[in-house]
Every structure is written in structure tokens, then in C-alpha cells.
Design a protein around this motif. Structure first.
Motif, short mmCIF file in Angstrom:
data_model
loop_
_atom_site.label_atom_id
_atom_site.label_comp_id
_atom_site.label_asym_id
_atom_site.label_seq_id
_atom_site.Cartn_x
_atom_site.Cartn_y
_atom_site.Cartn_z
N LEU A 1 48.68 82.00 18.57
CA LEU A 1 47.92 83.13 19.10
C LEU A 1 46.43 82.82 19.16
O LEU A 1 45.75 83.26 20.10
CB LEU A 1 48.17 84.37 18.24
CG LEU A 1 49.61 84.92 18.26
CD1 LEU A 1 49.70 86.19 17.44
CD2 LEU A 1 50.08 85.16 19.69
N ARG A 2 45.95 82.06 18.20
CA ARG A 2 44.53 81.68 18.24
C ARG A 2 44.23 80.82 19.45
O ARG A 2 43.24 81.01 20.16
CB ARG A 2 44.14 80.94 16.96
CG ARG A 2 42.66 80.58 16.92
CD ARG A 2 42.31 79.75 15.70
NE ARG A 2 40.93 79.31 15.75
CZ ARG A 2 40.42 78.32 15.01
NH1 ARG A 2 41.20 77.71 14.13
NH2 ARG A 2 39.16 77.98 15.12
N ALA A 3 45.10 79.83 19.71
CA ALA A 3 44.89 78.95 20.87
C ALA A 3 44.95 79.73 22.17
O ALA A 3 44.11 79.53 23.07
CB ALA A 3 45.94 77.84 20.87
N MET B 1 41.75 81.81 22.55
CA MET B 1 40.61 80.98 22.93
C MET B 1 40.65 80.66 24.42
O MET B 1 39.63 80.69 25.11
CB MET B 1 40.60 79.70 22.10
CG MET B 1 40.28 79.90 20.62
SD MET B 1 40.55 78.40 19.64
CE MET B 1 39.33 77.28 20.35
N ALA B 2 41.85 80.35 24.93
CA ALA B 2 41.98 80.02 26.35
C ALA B 2 41.70 81.24 27.21
O ALA B 2 41.01 81.14 28.24
CB ALA B 2 43.38 79.48 26.63
N ALA B 3 42.22 82.39 26.81
CA ALA B 3 42.01 83.62 27.59
C ALA B 3 40.53 83.95 27.69
O ALA B 3 40.04 84.36 28.75
CB ALA B 3 42.77 84.77 26.95
N THR C 1 41.90 73.95 24.87
CA THR C 1 41.47 75.11 25.65
C THR C 1 40.64 74.70 26.85
O THR C 1 40.77 75.26 27.94
CB THR C 1 40.66 76.06 24.75
OG1 THR C 1 41.50 76.55 23.70
CG2 THR C 1 40.12 77.24 25.54
N ALA C 2 39.79 73.70 26.65
CA ALA C 2 38.86 73.31 27.71
C ALA C 2 39.50 72.40 28.76
O ALA C 2 39.15 72.46 29.93
CB ALA C 2 37.64 72.61 27.10
N ALA D 1 48.27 67.57 21.62
CA ALA D 1 48.78 68.11 20.36
C ALA D 1 47.62 68.23 19.38
O ALA D 1 46.70 67.41 19.41
CB ALA D 1 49.87 67.22 19.78
N GLY D 2 47.68 69.24 18.53
CA GLY D 2 46.63 69.40 17.53
C GLY D 2 46.44 70.84 17.15
O GLY D 2 46.70 71.74 17.96
N GLN D 3 46.00 71.05 15.92
CA GLN D 3 45.79 72.42 15.48
C GLN D 3 44.54 72.58 14.63
O GLN D 3 44.31 73.64 14.06
CB GLN D 3 47.02 72.92 14.72
CG GLN D 3 47.49 72.01 13.62
CD GLN D 3 48.96 72.20 13.32
OE1 GLN D 3 49.80 72.25 14.21
NE2 GLN D 3 49.29 72.34 12.03
N SER D 4 43.73 71.52 14.56
CA SER D 4 42.41 71.70 13.96
C SER D 4 41.57 72.54 14.91
O SER D 4 41.90 72.68 16.09
CB SER D 4 41.74 70.34 13.73
OG SER D 4 41.42 69.73 14.96
N GLY D 5 40.50 73.09 14.43
CA GLY D 5 39.64 73.88 15.30
C GLY D 5 39.16 73.10 16.49
O GLY D 5 39.16 73.60 17.62
#
Length: 377
Positions: free
Chosen positions: A243-245, A248-250, A222-223, A211-215
Motif C-alpha cells: 500500500l505504501r508503494a 507513493m506512485a499515485a 515509483t519513479a 524488486a525492493g522494499q527499502s524506502g
């Protein structure tokens, strides 16, 4: 932070509905007294094993996909003694794994408290007990009072460094799940010809969430993980984070599922649900709220602003809530999922016995009809 090379092919979760175009639905187990509502006038959740056992068996009976338990070592007190009584996450989930047959069982480990070799063996054991249903929720650790009370708070590790530590920690766990001998000399983690058997039942490995939403939190997810629990002050913020997460994963050649949490307050009518909300708010535990704010930080010096959880808790609800009739609840949950392009929801109830039974009557069937059934056949 960069993912290990194996991440591009390291994709568990093929048996979840989200792997077939559906959505994953589960519950956050009521592992601590009071649940996710800071109130003395709501339904009583005692955090006992028997209460959790009933919730797990109901979750399996109605066809939910997973059950997940947090790890909590210090509560918030107040006149409700909120979360002062909490079961151990992994011991509980191991017992429930033996009681269930189908639902996924996801437990939580705090990276700052658990040696990675010990964790690897415990999750492999849980995977064997559950016949391949174990999952790992990874928490890099940000709760000062919980750790300081046991002399385990690392004063030298700031917010970003804790994610660096967690990355090495999780890399060690994954290698111990797959390799016969592991030697690792990292900045934080050292393994010397370390062995861990048995290996997990699942291939390529158990499912991992965070869980988390900081950069930095999203970089970590993602990693290293398969799914990320996110939140937001409103629908637009949640959509932006989701969408940002995923983006980043894509770009890293991976798939990252995004999930959100929701407390479900379901009545026969919208008016009845609103009355239930009013009753809960009448007993708001101000003292427990203040203690929670102190634990999480009204203004978190490391992130720089009040987080959405503490802001929302001012109303008595620690997670976002959806209230109304079954039709209203189903429509709102669909709106949240679609707007944020989520892969699933983790649901919470003021009372799990009645809440899960109500969910099964019409809300869950409506969600399954819209997003696909659980059975791949």
C-alpha cells in the motif's frame, strides 16, 4: 529522486490482465541449479536449458502471463553447490522468446555491470525476437561477492547511491528506446550523440520491473518502473509495503503494480504436502545457507536489520512457500493477493514439470475465475 517528466504518460502493460482488473501470474524461471530451495532431498533442478525450455513451454501452454529469469554470477556452494551453475538471463530468454508465442519474456540486467546503451539494444533485440513481449527486470546491485570477483564492485557507491546510479542508467535506456540521438551528461552516465537502433517493437516501451522494499527502493520503483516485487515477514508487513508503494506512485501521478513471489508445494491432500515439506527440510544445506547469509547479510549494515529473505531461508526456502491441497493453495494465494492488494504473483516450484501441471488442474482456474480471464475478449 524524481521521475522524468514523461513518466505520467509512460504506462506500458496495457495487454496484461492487471490492466483490465485481473491479476498477472507468471513463473520465476529455474535458471540456476537447486531452484529456490536449499536442500539435497528436494526434487532436482539442474538449471539446464532443456529444463528451462520445458518450464517455459508449460507456462505458455497453461496460460500464464509471464516468465522471468534472474541474473546470477556466483552461487552459495555447500554440498548442493546451490546456484553455482546458472545460465545467462538474456541469452536464455532470447532463446525462449523464439520458442514461445504469447507469454511475456522478462530478463534481468544488473545496472552496475551493463552499459545502458548495450542494454537498450539487447532489450530492443529481445523485443523483436519475441514480437513485442520483452520486459526488463532492473537490479541496482547489492551482491558484493558477485561483483567483486570480477572487479566490478564500486566501493564508493553505497546503498542509496546505487539507486541514484540506476535512475540515471534507466533514464538513458528509455531515451535510447525512443530518441534517434541521445546526449546525456549525468553524475554517473554519459552519452555523446548516442544512437541505438532498432527501437523496441512495443509502444510506448517494454515493461519494466524491479524488486525492493527499502524506502529508496520504493522511490526508485515509483519513479522508473511499472511493477515492484515485494516481500515481508508476514501478511501485515507485506500489505503495508504494497500500500505504501502504491500510494507513493499515485501521488506521483503513476500506476505501480505490486507483485509477490511464492513457492508452491501442492499435494493431493494437506498431509501429503506437509510430508513433502518435511522431506525437503531433512536435506537442508546449512553450508549453502551460511554462504547465502554472508552474501545477503544477516544484518545488512546499509539497511540495519536482517531481511525477510535470509530469515525465511533458515527453513530451507528462499522465498515464501504455500503448501497444501489444491483447495488450500488456491485459498491461501487468494488471501495473500487480497490482503496485500497485489496485482499478481510470480510462482516457483520444487519441481516445475509436476508443479505447473498440478497448478493448471485447479489452482490456476480458481485464480482466473476469481480475478478475471487472460483474454481481453
Amino acid at each position: 529522486m524524481q521521475a522524468p517528466d514523461s513518466q505520467s504518460v509512460d504506462m506500458p502493460g496495457a495487454d496484461l490482465p492487471s490492466a483490465r482488473g485481473g491479476k498477472d501470474f507468471g513463473i520465476f524461471m529455474p535458471i540456476a541449479n537447486g531452484g529456490w530451495i536449499l536442500s539435497s532431498t528436494g526434487p532436482r533442478i539442474d538449471g539446464s536449458y532443456e529444463y528451462n525450455r520445458r518450464a517455459a513451454l508449460l507456462a505458455e501452454e497453461i496460460g500464464l502471463d509471464f516468465i522471468m529469469a534472474m541474473a546470477k554470477y556466483r552461487g552459495y556452494g555447500g554440498h548442493t553447490r546451490h546456484w553455482d551453475i546458472a545460465l545467462d538471463s538474456t541469452v536464455l530468454m532470447s532463446a525462449l522468446a523464439a520458442e514461445t508465442k504469447r507469454v511475456k519474456v522478462w530478463t534481468t540486467f544488473q545496472t552496475l555491470l551493463h552499459n545502458p546503451a548495450v542494454t537498450a539494444k539487447m532489450i530492443a533485440t529481445l523485443d523483436q525476437v519475441s514480437h513485442g513481449r520483452a520486459g526488463l527486470n532492473v537490479v541496482p546491485g547489492a551482491y558484493h561477492d558477485e561483483f567483486a570477483q570480477m572487479g566490478a564492485w564500486p566501493e564508493t557507491l553505497g546503498h542509496d547511491e546505487r539507486y541514484d546510479y540506476a535512475g540515471e542508467w534507466l533514464d538513458a535506456v528509455k531515451r535510447l528506446w525512443s530518441d534517434d540521438h541521445v546526449s546525456l551528461q549525468g553524475r554517473y552516465i554519459t552519452l555523446n550523440d548516442c544512437m541505438s537502433d532498432p527501437k523496441p517493437v512495443q509502444t510506448p516501451r517494454p515493461f519494466i520491473v524491479a524488486a525492493g522494499q527499502s524506502g529508496r527502493g520504493m522511490e526508485f520503483a515509483t519513479a522508473y518502473t511499472d511493477a515492484l516485487f515485494i516481500g515481508g515477514r508476514d501478511d501485515d508487513e507485506m500489505r503495508a509495503i504494497s500500500l505504501r508503494a502504491k500510494d507513493m506512485a499515485a501521488k506521483a501521478g503513476r500506476r505501480l503494480r505490486t507483485y509477490a513471489m511464492a513457492i508452491i508445494v501442492e499435494g493431493e491432500t494437506d498431509a501429503e504436502a506437509d510430508a513433502m515439506l518435511a522431506t525437503i527440510r531433512e536435506g537442508f544445506d546449512e553450508e549453502a545457507f551460511v554462504n547465502m547469509m554472508r552474501a545477503y547479510g544477516v544484518i545488512d549494515a546499509e539497511i540495519g536489520r536482517e531481511n525477510s529473505m535470509t530469515a525465511r531461508a533458515r527453513s530451507g526456502f528462499i522465498a515464501p512457500h504455500v503448501a497444501g491441497s489444491s483447495e488450500t493453495v488456491a485459498a491461501r494465494l487468494q488471501q495473500i493477493i487480497d490482503n496485500a492488494e497485489l496485482d499478481g504473483l510470480m510462482l516457483i516450484f520444487p519441481d516445475y514439470d509436476t508443479g505447473l501441471r498440478k497448478l493448471a488442474k485447479s489452482v490456476l482456474p480458481a485464480l482466473r475465475a476469481r480475478y478475471g480471464a487472460t483474454d481481453p475478449a
